[in-house]
Motif scaffolding. Structure first.
Motif, mmCIF file in Angstrom:
data_model
loop_
_atom_site.group_PDB
_atom_site.id
_atom_site.type_symbol
_atom_site.label_atom_id
_atom_site.label_comp_id
_atom_site.label_asym_id
_atom_site.label_seq_id
_atom_site.Cartn_x
_atom_site.Cartn_y
_atom_site.Cartn_z
ATOM 1 N N SER A 120 0.818 -1.207 0.000
ATOM 2 C CA SER A 120 0.000 0.000 0.000
ATOM 3 C C SER A 120 0.857 1.265 0.000
ATOM 4 N N ALA A 121 1.956 1.228 0.765
ATOM 5 C CA ALA A 121 2.828 2.405 0.825
ATOM 6 C C ALA A 121 3.566 2.615 -0.495
ATOM 7 N N VAL A 122 4.064 1.519 -1.071
ATOM 8 C CA VAL A 122 4.793 1.633 -2.347
ATOM 9 C C VAL A 122 3.859 2.077 -3.465
ATOM 10 N N LYS A 123 2.616 1.601 -3.435
ATOM 11 C CA LYS A 123 1.633 1.937 -4.473
ATOM 12 C C LYS A 123 0.669 3.024 -4.001
ATOM 13 N N ALA A 124 1.114 3.891 -3.114
ATOM 14 C CA ALA A 124 0.243 4.908 -2.519
ATOM 15 C C ALA A 124 -0.448 5.748 -3.593
ATOM 16 N N GLY A 125 -1.775 5.867 -3.447
ATOM 17 C CA GLY A 125 -2.554 6.675 -4.383
ATOM 18 C C GLY A 125 -2.985 5.940 -5.634
ATOM 19 N N LYS A 126 -2.522 4.712 -5.813
ATOM 20 C CA LYS A 126 -2.858 3.950 -7.009
ATOM 21 C C LYS A 126 -3.995 2.967 -6.717
ATOM 22 N N PHE A 127 -4.416 2.250 -7.756
ATOM 23 C CA PHE A 127 -5.550 1.340 -7.621
ATOM 24 C C PHE A 127 -5.286 0.249 -6.590
ATOM 25 N N THR A 128 -4.055 -0.279 -6.570
ATOM 26 C CA THR A 128 -3.717 -1.331 -5.610
ATOM 27 C C THR A 128 -3.872 -0.838 -4.183
ATOM 28 N N ASP A 129 -3.404 0.371 -3.929
ATOM 29 C CA ASP A 129 -3.526 0.964 -2.601
ATOM 30 C C ASP A 129 -4.994 1.135 -2.226
ATOM 31 N N THR A 130 -5.792 1.613 -3.150
ATOM 32 C CA THR A 130 -7.219 1.810 -2.882
ATOM 33 C C THR A 130 -7.920 0.487 -2.584
ATOM 34 N N GLY A 131 -7.600 -0.535 -3.372
ATOM 35 C CA GLY A 131 -8.211 -1.842 -3.159
ATOM 36 C C GLY A 131 -7.858 -2.427 -1.801
ATOM 37 N N LEU A 132 -6.572 -2.338 -1.425
ATOM 38 C CA LEU A 132 -6.153 -2.851 -0.121
ATOM 39 C C LEU A 132 -6.760 -2.040 1.021
ATOM 40 N N THR A 133 -6.937 -0.753 0.801
ATOM 41 C CA THR A 133 -7.570 0.085 1.818
ATOM 42 C C THR A 133 -9.007 -0.347 2.059
ATOM 43 N N VAL A 134 -9.735 -0.591 0.967
ATOM 44 C CA VAL A 134 -11.125 -1.040 1.092
ATOM 45 C C VAL A 134 -11.191 -2.386 1.812
ATOM 46 N N LEU A 135 -10.320 -3.322 1.429
ATOM 47 C CA LEU A 135 -10.300 -4.630 2.086
ATOM 48 C C LEU A 135 -9.944 -4.507 3.571
ATOM 49 N N SER A 136 -9.022 -3.611 3.884
ATOM 50 C CA SER A 136 -8.625 -3.416 5.280
ATOM 51 C C SER A 136 -9.782 -2.885 6.105
#
Length: 316
Positions: A120-136
């Motif tokens: 999430s930190a490496v991909k901050a602001g990208k789709f992967t980060d958003t997806g992991l945020t929602v799952l979290s």
């Protein structure tokens, strides 16, 4: 380092003493009424209550009552007067199930929490980060009993892939032990994975802009090496603290809902049954048992802190 460890051990002993005094007052002194009635239960006979008063020294000064109570806890002689069984023998019987649940779930939530936090930190602001945020957020907000019921219905009853609860000893059937714990491990770890990943993501994003990180980049170090050896090492300090406390809490009865949903017959479920039956000796011993694990693992976490960041040794 040795002086730092000695200071932490002395502090741990002081905290354990303070907790023991507080626990004694909460259970034996502060509540109104006869403590022999609380220990013996509402259906205890006058003879049983009189025997409890003599055995626990309720006719003696408070300071002597404290030492008698703590002596009973530490020598393993406390029994449940309602069930006529030794409390600490029951805890020893139930502890392997709780330890199996805590260790397996702890490995899962720490490993995936770190992995998802870094991604999430490496991909901050990208789709992967958003997806992991929602799952979290979904994982953090889903109640344990609801998630447990859902996975039991789907994987145990509908698909019949895993057993529908219960506990099998590792020494008796390793494969049965593993299959009976997969669902409880998953359910218990989901909440922590979401929380740990968000904490680590935030720490990494804060640390990545520090001066020493910019200096490492100026020296020509690769981004991977900077992330692993500089950023991640310092960002893990709060996560280590959380893990130590959460792991200790789970062992000390914090997995009550998970153990109850899956009928694991662990320490948490035993505590829940004791509370439901107002069985004071059970609750008293498990309270001290849980406090012991939390305080000891907190001291261990402080030592790990000092290993991760030597500056803590100087300020501790």
């Amino acid at each position: 380092m040795a002086r730092f460890i000695v200071r932490r051990v002395l502090a741990m002993i002081g905290v354990l003493f303070a907790i023991s005094v507080l626990t004694f007052f909460i259970f034996q002194v502060i509540p109104n009424g006869d403590p022999a009635v609380r220990l013996g239960g509402r259906n205890s006979t006058p003879e049983t209550r009189e025997a409890i008063r003599k055995d626990w020294g309720f006719d003696k000064p408070i300071w002597q009552q404290y030492f008698i109570t703590m002596g009973k806890i530490f020598d393993g002689s406390i029994k449940s007067y309602q069930q006529q069984i030794n409390v600490e023998d029951e805890i020893k019987r139930d502890l392997p199930a709780t330890m199996s649940l805590a260790i397996g779930a702890g490995i899962i939530w720490l490993g995936f929490g770190i992995l998802f936090g870094v991604i999430s930190a490496v991909k901050a602001g990208k789709f992967t980060d958003t997806g992991l945020t929602v799952l979290s957020l979904i994982g953090v907000s889903t109640p344990v009993f609801l998630l447990g019921a859902l996975v039991l219905w789907l994987f145990a009853y509908k698909l019949q892939i895993f057993p529908a609860g219960g506990y099998v000893k590792l020494s008796q059937d390793p494969w049965g032990w593993f299959t009976h714990l997969i669902l409880p491990w998953f359910v218990l770890s989901v909440l922590f994975i979401g929380f740990y990943s968000r904490v680590l993501r935030s720490n990494i994003l804060d640390t990545i802009n520090e001066d020493y990180v910019r200096t490492a980049r100026a020296k020509g170090l690769s981004e991977r090496r900077i992330l692993i050896h500089h950023v991640l090492r310092n960002s893990l300090i709060p996560v280590v603290s959380l893990f130590g406390l959460d792991f200790a809490a789970v062992i000390g009865g914090g997995a009550i809902l998970t153990e109850t949903v899956f009928n694991l017959q662990g320490v948490g479920q035993y505590a829940a049954e004791g509370i439901q039956q107002l069985d004071v000796p059970v609750v008293l011993v498990i309270t001290m048992f849980g406090a012991f694990f939390v305080v000891v693992l907190s001291a261990v976490v402080d030592v790990v802190y000092a290993i991760l960041d030597p500056r803590i040794r100087l300020s501790g």
